[in-house]
Design a protein around this motif. Structure first.
Motif, PDB file in Angstrom:
ATOM      1  N   GLY A 123       1.058  -1.112   0.223  1.00 47.84           N
ATOM      2  CA  GLY A 123       0.147   0.104   0.197  1.00 47.84           C
ATOM      3  C   GLY A 123       0.381   1.551   0.261  1.00 47.84           C
ATOM      4  O   GLY A 123       1.776   1.433   0.494  1.00 47.84           O
ATOM      5  N   TRP A 124       0.862   2.097  -0.393  1.00 45.36           N
ATOM      6  CA  TRP A 124       0.454   3.342  -0.139  1.00 45.36           C
ATOM      7  C   TRP A 124      -0.160   4.312   0.519  1.00 45.36           C
ATOM      8  O   TRP A 124      -0.896   4.277   0.381  1.00 45.36           O
ATOM      9  N   TYR A 125       0.621   4.997   1.800  1.00 45.69           N
ATOM     10  CA  TYR A 125       0.165   5.573   2.082  1.00 45.69           C
ATOM     11  C   TYR A 125       0.620   7.391   1.990  1.00 45.69           C
ATOM     12  O   TYR A 125       1.172   7.656   2.133  1.00 45.69           O
ATOM     13  N   ARG A 126      -0.521   8.598   2.945  1.00 46.05           N
ATOM     14  CA  ARG A 126       0.030   9.416   2.775  1.00 46.05           C
ATOM     15  C   ARG A 126       0.086  10.409   4.349  1.00 46.05           C
ATOM     16  O   ARG A 126      -1.040  10.094   5.009  1.00 46.05           O
ATOM     17  N   LEU A 156      -4.252   5.636   4.417  1.00 46.23           N
ATOM     18  CA  LEU A 156      -4.325   4.588   2.674  1.00 46.23           C
ATOM     19  C   LEU A 156      -4.633   5.582   2.241  1.00 46.23           C
ATOM     20  O   LEU A 156      -5.314   6.175   1.465  1.00 46.23           O
ATOM     21  N   VAL A 157      -3.023   5.351   0.953  1.00 48.09           N
ATOM     22  CA  VAL A 157      -4.128   5.804  -0.496  1.00 48.09           C
ATOM     23  C   VAL A 157      -4.543   5.110  -1.914  1.00 48.09           C
ATOM     24  O   VAL A 157      -5.239   5.554  -2.667  1.00 48.09           O
ATOM     25  N   THR A 213      -7.073  -3.464  -6.654  1.00 47.35           N
ATOM     26  CA  THR A 213      -5.938  -2.561  -5.905  1.00 47.35           C
ATOM     27  C   THR A 213      -8.171  -1.995  -5.365  1.00 47.35           C
ATOM     28  O   THR A 213      -9.328  -2.685  -5.548  1.00 47.35           O
ATOM     29  N   ASN A 214      -7.390  -1.022  -4.459  1.00 41.50           N
ATOM     30  CA  ASN A 214      -8.343   0.089  -4.023  1.00 41.50           C
ATOM     31  C   ASN A 214      -7.698   1.002  -3.595  1.00 41.50           C
ATOM     32  O   ASN A 214      -6.526   1.316  -3.475  1.00 41.50           O
ATOM     33  N   TYR A 215      -8.182   2.115  -3.863  1.00 39.20           N
ATOM     34  CA  TYR A 215      -8.073   3.784  -3.860  1.00 39.20           C
ATOM     35  C   TYR A 215      -8.709   4.101  -2.941  1.00 39.20           C
ATOM     36  O   TYR A 215      -9.956   4.141  -2.648  1.00 39.20           O
ATOM     37  N   ALA A 216      -8.579   5.092  -2.149  1.00 38.31           N
ATOM     38  CA  ALA A 216      -9.675   6.242  -1.004  1.00 38.31           C
ATOM     39  C   ALA A 216     -10.046   7.124  -2.070  1.00 38.31           C
ATOM     40  O   ALA A 216     -10.077   7.650  -3.815  1.00 38.31           O
TER      41      ALA A 216
END
Length: 120
Positions: free
Chosen positions: A35-38, A47-48, A57-60
């Motif tokens: 995952g990519w977080y910011r 979570l991004v 995949t899943n997205y904010a």
């Protein structure tokens, strides 16, 4: 030891694009979900985008249609288009990894982060 290293951050104007990369190194048996977080100043880490080992995949909601997460055998990428000032944050890579030393144990690993600044 396992290390995650992010790269590709920087300063970009609104509407611009960046591609972040996350590379893992060490005695890795397998990498599962990544995952990519910011985290923006004064805010929580959110979570991004996330990609499973099967490619799901899943997205904010805030990044849907603008960001794309992908992976190959070497790295996981976050392609960010149409960037907005509110995307400014430190971006972190997070991965579920099994090592050769403990293949039955799934560890949770974080990178050090890469700064993304969207500004004129």
């Amino acid at each position: 030891q396992v290390q995650l290293v992010e790269s590709g951050g920087g300063l970009v104007q609104p509407g611009g694009s960046l591609r972040l990369s996350c590379a893992a190194s060490g005695s890795i048996f397998s990498i599962e979900a990544v995952g990519w977080y910011r985290q923006a100043p004064g805010k929580e880490r959110d979570l991004v985008a996330r990609i499973s080992d099967a490619g799901a995949t899943n997205y904010a909601e805030s990044v849907k249609g603008r960001f794309t997460i992908s992976r190959d055998s070497a790295k996981v990428y976050l392609t960010m288009n149409n960037l907005r000032p509110e995307d400014t944050a430190v971006y972190y890579c997070n991965a579920a990894i099994r090592t050769f030393l403990q293949p039955m144990f799934r560890g949770d690993y974080w990178g050090q982060g890469t700064q993304v600044t969207v500004s004129t």
